[in-house]
Design a protein around this motif. Structure first.
Motif: not given
Ligand code: ZN
Ligand code: AMP
Ligand code: FE
Ligand code: FE
Length: 285
Positions: A8, A13, A38, A252
């Motif tokens: 990500h 996020d 996402h 992330h």
């Molecule tokens: Zn996420």
């Protein structure tokens, strides 16, 4: 060959801009990385434009989906789509619908917290999201900033858990509809972290079999949220259902403590994915 098929960026996020993400992937000696924000493809162009020589980029997204149990319980699950056509109307409209829902739902969670005296503001959440698809990690960062919790992990364990009194669900896509849309858009459909039980209820193997019947092509086997015995079982299940077993870090940035390449996809599994017909091809400069 180190292959990480689920990461990500700030388009959702994560905390690295797409350009930073690919630079870090090259620095971590990955050969192949997938960008799977996402419900958005907004990071693709920047990642492609900044792609370091020798690194292969697989464009993708992670779709917020739900499965409704016969008893009415709703189970949320994530579907990875790879190498689909970003201009496919139906899939593009669905991504837009999911992102709009994330805004209203994020705001509703924040409103619930404010009503209870928790120091958090929606403006700050939107600032931190920097235009990316809004998610609970952005709210978590505001809670850390305001010293409500000490870490993003602590926020998820308490106030932001799906079992918290502040929690509001998103308007997810029906998972069978999402599989159909990803396939129709020329993409590869892979079930993300099928047994990530810490996040909430997970679907049974009968549902995974139904998903395979509906066009699912792979399942994540090696994922940081999977216990060793779950990985072993998923590897067997992948064989039984004719699904490609993949692996990924689900990186992330600093919103999580997992590094790029923590779990990986085997070269053989990657070759199987590559042999499927897709609207887009992986890009190497
Ligand atoms: Zn996420
Ligand atoms: P949302 O999409 O808004 O429902 O938020 C879920 C996202 O938060 C998923 O992408 C997860 O990867 C991420 N997440 C879940 N648990 C944690 C955690 N403990 N720390 C950081 N991120 C998490
Ligand atoms: Fe996920
Ligand atoms: Fe993810």
């Amino acid at each position: 060959m180190t292959i990480d098929l689920h990461t990500h960026s700030t388009a959702s996020d994560g905390t690295d801009r797409p350009a930073e993400l690919v630079a870090k992937a090259a620095a971590a000696n990955l050969s192949v990385v997938a960008i799977t924000d996402h419900d958005t493809t907004a990071g693709w162009d920047e990642a492609l434009g900044a792609l370091p020589p020798g690194l292969t980029l697989v464009t993708g997204a992670e779709f917020s989906c739900a499965y409704d149990e016969p008893d009415g319980t709703r189970i949320s699950l994530h579907l990875l789509g790879y190498l689909f056509d970003p201009d496919h109307d139906g899939l593009r409209a669905e991504r837009a619908r999911l992102r709009v829902s994330r805004l209203g739902r994020g705001r509703a969670i924040v409103d619930n917290m404010i009503a209870d005296g928790v120091p958090v503001t929606w403006n700050r959440v939107v600032e931190i999201a920097r235009g990316g698809a809004v998610g609970r990690p952005h709210i978590a960062r505001v809670l850390v900033e305001n010293s409500v919790v000490a870490s993003v992990d602590e926020a998820f364990a308490a106030l932001l858990s799906s079992r918290s009194k502040y929690y509001v669900p998103k308007a997810d896509s029906d998972v069978f509809k999402a599989i159909g849309l990803v396939r129709d858009a020329g993409g590869i459909a892979v079930f993300a972290h099928p047994l990530a039980r810490r996040r909430g209820a997970v679907v049974g193997e009968d549902v995974i079999a139904d998903m395979a019947q509906a066009g699912l092509q792979g399942i994540e086997v090696d994922h940081p949220d999977h216990a060793p015995d779950d990985r072993a079982r998923l590897a067997v299940l992948a064989g039984e259902l004719g699904l490609i077993g993949t692996g990924s870090s689900d990186y992330h940035g600093t919103n999580k403590t997992i590094d790029l390449g923590t779990c990986t996809t085997s070269r053989a599994a990657y070759e199987q994915l590559r042999s499927l017909e897709t609207a887009r091809q992986p890009v190497t400069r």
